[in-house]
Design a protein around this motif. Structure first.
Motif, PDB file in Angstrom:
ATOM      1  N   LEU A 105      43.140  55.063  30.574  1.00 31.63           N
ATOM      2  CA  LEU A 105      44.055  54.287  29.743  1.00 31.63           C
ATOM      3  C   LEU A 105      44.532  53.033  30.483  1.00 31.63           C
ATOM      4  O   LEU A 105      44.604  51.944  29.917  1.00 31.63           O
ATOM      5  N   ALA A 106      44.863  53.198  31.760  1.00 35.37           N
ATOM      6  CA  ALA A 106      45.381  52.085  32.555  1.00 35.37           C
ATOM      7  C   ALA A 106      44.281  51.103  32.943  1.00 35.37           C
ATOM      8  O   ALA A 106      44.527  49.899  33.068  1.00 35.37           O
ATOM      9  N   ASN A 107      43.047  51.618  33.111  1.00 35.18           N
ATOM     10  CA  ASN A 107      41.974  50.761  33.594  1.00 35.18           C
ATOM     11  C   ASN A 107      40.648  51.130  32.939  1.00 35.18           C
ATOM     12  O   ASN A 107      39.751  51.669  33.572  1.00 35.18           O
ATOM     13  N   PRO A 108      40.478  50.851  31.632  1.00 37.35           N
ATOM     14  CA  PRO A 108      39.207  51.154  30.969  1.00 37.35           C
ATOM     15  C   PRO A 108      38.098  50.263  31.513  1.00 37.35           C
ATOM     16  O   PRO A 108      38.261  49.048  31.599  1.00 37.35           O
ATOM     17  N   LEU A 109      36.979  50.874  31.879  1.00 37.99           N
ATOM     18  CA  LEU A 109      35.900  50.120  32.506  1.00 37.99           C
ATOM     19  C   LEU A 109      34.830  49.692  31.515  1.00 37.99           C
ATOM     20  O   LEU A 109      34.312  48.586  31.594  1.00 37.99           O
ATOM     21  N   HIS A 110      34.482  50.570  30.584  1.00 44.49           N
ATOM     22  CA  HIS A 110      33.406  50.258  29.646  1.00 44.49           C
ATOM     23  C   HIS A 110      33.941  49.367  28.514  1.00 44.49           C
ATOM     24  O   HIS A 110      35.057  49.580  28.040  1.00 44.49           O
ATOM     25  N   PRO A 111      33.173  48.379  28.064  1.00 45.82           N
ATOM     26  CA  PRO A 111      33.653  47.482  26.988  1.00 45.82           C
ATOM     27  C   PRO A 111      34.099  48.229  25.734  1.00 45.82           C
ATOM     28  O   PRO A 111      35.060  47.826  25.085  1.00 45.82           O
ATOM     29  N   TYR A 112      33.403  49.332  25.387  1.00 47.02           N
ATOM     30  CA  TYR A 112      33.785  50.090  24.186  1.00 47.02           C
ATOM     31  C   TYR A 112      35.153  50.736  24.370  1.00 47.02           C
ATOM     32  O   TYR A 112      35.984  50.715  23.456  1.00 47.02           O
ATOM     33  N   THR A 113      35.405  51.296  25.547  1.00 49.78           N
ATOM     34  CA  THR A 113      36.710  51.901  25.818  1.00 49.78           C
ATOM     35  C   THR A 113      37.799  50.828  25.788  1.00 49.78           C
ATOM     36  O   THR A 113      38.902  51.073  25.282  1.00 49.78           O
ATOM     37  N   GLN A 114      37.493  49.658  26.320  1.00 45.84           N
ATOM     38  CA  GLN A 114      38.459  48.553  26.285  1.00 45.84           C
ATOM     39  C   GLN A 114      38.807  48.185  24.850  1.00 45.84           C
ATOM     40  O   GLN A 114      39.967  47.931  24.515  1.00 45.84           O
ATOM     41  N   ILE A 116      47.945  44.782  31.700  1.00 44.91           N
ATOM     42  CA  ILE A 116      47.217  44.896  30.437  1.00 44.91           C
ATOM     43  C   ILE A 116      45.898  44.146  30.575  1.00 44.91           C
ATOM     44  O   ILE A 116      45.858  43.025  31.059  1.00 44.91           O
ATOM     45  N   ALA A 117      44.804  44.803  30.141  1.00 42.02           N
ATOM     46  CA  ALA A 117      43.483  44.192  30.221  1.00 42.02           C
ATOM     47  C   ALA A 117      43.437  42.915  29.384  1.00 42.02           C
ATOM     48  O   ALA A 117      44.079  42.809  28.343  1.00 42.02           O
ATOM     49  N   ALA A 118      42.633  41.944  29.837  1.00 44.05           N
ATOM     50  CA  ALA A 118      42.601  40.623  29.201  1.00 44.05           C
ATOM     51  C   ALA A 118      42.301  40.650  27.701  1.00 44.05           C
ATOM     52  O   ALA A 118      42.995  40.007  26.920  1.00 44.05           O
ATOM     53  N   PRO A 119      41.254  41.392  27.227  1.00 44.13           N
ATOM     54  CA  PRO A 119      40.975  41.381  25.791  1.00 44.13           C
ATOM     55  C   PRO A 119      42.142  41.958  24.992  1.00 44.13           C
ATOM     56  O   PRO A 119      42.461  41.501  23.904  1.00 44.13           O
ATOM     57  N   THR A 120      42.774  42.989  25.563  1.00 48.91           N
ATOM     58  CA  THR A 120      43.917  43.627  24.911  1.00 48.91           C
ATOM     59  C   THR A 120      45.088  42.660  24.832  1.00 48.91           C
ATOM     60  O   THR A 120      45.724  42.508  23.791  1.00 48.91           O
ATOM     61  N   ALA A 121      45.383  42.005  25.938  1.00 49.82           N
ATOM     62  CA  ALA A 121      46.516  41.078  25.997  1.00 49.82           C
ATOM     63  C   ALA A 121      46.336  39.936  25.000  1.00 49.82           C
ATOM     64  O   ALA A 121      47.287  39.508  24.348  1.00 49.82           O
ATOM     65  N   ALA A 122      45.105  39.436  24.850  1.00 55.15           N
ATOM     66  CA  ALA A 122      44.838  38.328  23.942  1.00 55.15           C
ATOM     67  C   ALA A 122      45.193  38.703  22.505  1.00 55.15           C
ATOM     68  O   ALA A 122      45.835  37.942  21.778  1.00 55.15           O
ATOM     69  N   LEU A 123      44.774  39.916  22.076  1.00 52.28           N
ATOM     70  CA  LEU A 123      45.066  40.365  20.714  1.00 52.28           C
ATOM     71  C   LEU A 123      46.562  40.584  20.523  1.00 52.28           C
ATOM     72  O   LEU A 123      47.141  40.183  19.513  1.00 52.28           O
ATOM     73  N   ASP A 124      47.207  41.210  21.504  1.00 54.48           N
ATOM     74  CA  ASP A 124      48.654  41.459  21.418  1.00 54.48           C
ATOM     75  C   ASP A 124      49.423  40.151  21.267  1.00 54.48           C
ATOM     76  O   ASP A 124      50.309  40.023  20.420  1.00 54.48           O
ATOM     77  N   LEU A 125      49.095  39.188  22.117  1.00 56.76           N
ATOM     78  CA  LEU A 125      49.809  37.913  22.087  1.00 56.76           C
ATOM     79  C   LEU A 125      49.566  37.168  20.777  1.00 56.76           C
ATOM     80  O   LEU A 125      50.453  36.488  20.259  1.00 56.76           O
TER      81      LEU A 125
END
Length: 585
Positions: free
Chosen positions: A261-270, A295-304
């Motif tokens: 949860l804190a550090n998803p490595l695979h793109p699908y998990t992200q 927060i992972a970059a792709p996640t942060a972008a959507l949140d923001l």
């Protein structure tokens, strides 16, 4: 073979000695279809120690339920294990006889299926179904002993008045009660392993939490290992020590839940982490309160993006008059009590709230709270018993003529929960989207076709979709079509009644992002009906919390999440899967 990202399994896993309780190695499952053999599960491996919990997550079609049902040889249709090994406490399960598997199934491996209504026989009472399980697994030797043990099973499952409940039928139980009965049946033989396949997906969040807490207590007391099958990463991380992420029949990531949860490595998990409403809700709360979270970059972008859109809506709506106003709206139904006698049931009781232009107002609450009844009254699908519903100053309750009703419907359009049930299977997609235009006499045939193309582009679907039929589309694609049809007449208001609750978490995230994007572009106003407060955090500007037909709390989304006043609202917030998970610094 899909590349697998693997975390080191150490921090949160239970200490073990000797071999694991369950070892699944290079599992292969295939189905024979008219188009040939389909390899549904390919090279799946994982292990589970005694007393440990593991969650298998992924979207529909990822192979998670197929992997689980292969363990107990309950594969549907033509499904067959074609390779690999499944060992329970050292005993190989692949290739054993039907009689040997039946001796293991129930007594050593319990199973809680997803849909309690279709997995409890409607013609048998609950007691008979529990007793049959006890007798079949040798837990009881006689019907008298089985009845006594069945009462104990239902008591252990948290059902009050278990002696009386034995005589009741599944349709006389609520969804939560039926799920408790199935959990009781699954654990009645005190198995070593329990497989719970989406055990709470159809339940309200508060009922879900009660059921899962009780399941956790029972399995801990019995020392039972648990495999959860779910598409909700928040629930998986909160309830399981280990996590296995599946995508297209393969394991793409596995390890301790909190680490993934804190550090998803695979793109699908992200993508799963980014899309899960329960986790996104927690992240957005952290961002808004300036907590230091990683927060992972792709996640942060959507949140923001979602936060930025919400701030833009808030600025635009401050000075505007409400587009929808409910004033002391009441809805009563006559309920038959036997013979010719009836009594009044109040579904909605003196409800008042406003929806401002370009904003989203969410109505939340448990099943039966009256929220969908409000949606029907706003859409003029139900008559108001008392009070007023105003749309842009016009009293909807006073509209009588067919012409005025048609004019009203051009401005207010619905999107319902079941995208398949609301689309005519005999209409192709072009006809489906164009239907409102035809009914309202808008444009020529050529102009309507151009409008359909424009709408498909707005909901990010290719033009080739026009010639297809609803059964040829996925659930997410069908819901996009439902949104496109609702937008055909360029309405001012969309009423979304549980519009994403039936969708996988990834598809749900896509639809929610689409809705906020369309709202920003077109200035739409949304009345959003849901039982899921996590979804509310992502899309709503204000929230009305309903209980027993009344609004018990009404405020901005930030106020409801940051400082809820009512205990009922606090309970709803606490019940969000993953609400208590620390995101990490």
């Amino acid at each position: 073979m899909t590349q697998e990202s693997s975390h080191t399994m150490n921090a949160t896993t239970a200490p073990t000695t000797g071999r694991p309780l369950l070892e699944v190695t290079d599992l292969e499952v295939s189905f024979h279809t008219q188009n040939g053999i389909v390899n549904a599960v390919r090279g799946v491996s994982f292990s589970l120690n005694a007393g440990e919990s593991l969650a298998i997550v992924g979207e529909s079609g990822s192979g998670k339920s197929t992997s689980a049902t292969a363990i107990i040889d309950l594969l549907p249709g033509t499904g067959k294990v074609t390779g690999g090994s499944i060992r329970l406490d050292g005993t190989e399960l692949v290739g054993i006889s039907r009689a040997e598997m039946e001796a293991i199934r129930g007594s050593q491996i319990g199973y809680v299926p997803q849909d309690p209504m279709s997995n409890l026989n409607p013609v048998w009472n609950i007691g008979f179904q529990v007793m049959e399980t006890l007798l079949a697994n040798g837990i009881a030797k006689s019907r008298k002993e089985a009845e006594a043990k069945a009462i104990q099973v239902l008591q252990d499952a948290g059902l009050p008045d278990a002696g009386k409940r034995l005589r009741q039928y599944p349709h006389q139980f609520s969804g939560g009660m039926r799920q408790r009965a199935l959990i009781g049946i699954g654990l009645s033989s005190q198995p070593k392993l329990l497989i719970a396949d989406e055990p709470t997906s159809a339940l309200d969040v508060t009922v879900q939490r009660v059921i899962l807490d009780h399941l956790n207590t029972l399995t801990r007391e019995l020392g039972t290992s648990v495999i959860f099958i779910t598409h909700d990463l928040g629930l998986a991380a909160e309830r399981a020590e280990k996590l296995v992420v599946m995508y297209r029949g393969q394991v793409v990531e596995s390890g301790p839940s909190r680490e993934i949860l804190a550090n998803p490595l695979h793109p699908y998990t992200q993508r799963l982490v980014a899309a899960a409403p329960s986790l996104a809700s927690r992240r957005m709360q952290a961002v808004k309160s300036h907590e230091n979270v990683a927060i992972a970059a792709p996640t942060a972008a959507l949140d923001l993006t979602l936060i930025e859109r919400a701030e833009q809506r808030e600025e635009a709506a401050t000075a505007a008059s409400p587009i929808i106003s409910l004033r002391d709206v009441t809805k009563q139904y006559k309920i038959r009590t036997g013979g010719f006698k009836t009594e009044l049931f109040t579904a909605v009781d003196k409800v008042s709230f406003d929806v401002h232009p370009g904003t989203t107002t969410a109505i939340v609450g448990e099943s039966g709270s009256g929220k969908s009844t409000i949606a029907k009254m706003v859409l003029k699908l139900e008559d108001v018993t008392a009070g007023n519903v105003l749309v842009d100053g016009t009293d909807v309750t006073a509209i009588r003529s067919a012409k005025d009703v048609l004019a009203f419907r051009r401005r207010v359009q619905p999107v319902f929960q079941d995208p398949y049930g609301t689309l005519d299977p005999l209409y192709n997609i072009a006809q489906t989207i164009a239907e409102p235009l035809v009914v309202h006499g808008v444009g020529t045939a050529k102009e309507r076709t151009a409008r359909v193309r424009e709408l498909l582009d707005q909901v990010s679907l290719p033009v080739s979709t026009m010639s297809r039929y609803p059964n040829e589309l996925s659930g997410g694609q069908r819901q996009r079509i439902a949104v496109a049809r609702a937008l055909a007449l360029k309405p001012d208001v969309l009423v979304l009644d549980e519009a994403v609750s039936a969708l996988d978490v990834l598809v749900q995230g896509q639809i929610l992002n689409l809705l906020t994007e369309l709202q920003s572009e077109m200035g739409l106003s949304y009345l959003f009906i849901t039982h899921d407060l996590a979804v509310v955090r992502l899309v709503a500007d204000s929230v009305c919390v309903m209980k027993s037909g009344q609004i018990v709390e009404s405020a901005t989304t930030d106020e409801v999440f940051d400082s809820p006043r009512e205990q009922y609202t606090k309970d709803l917030l606490a019940a969000i899967p993953g609400a208590g998970i620390e995101l990490g610094a």
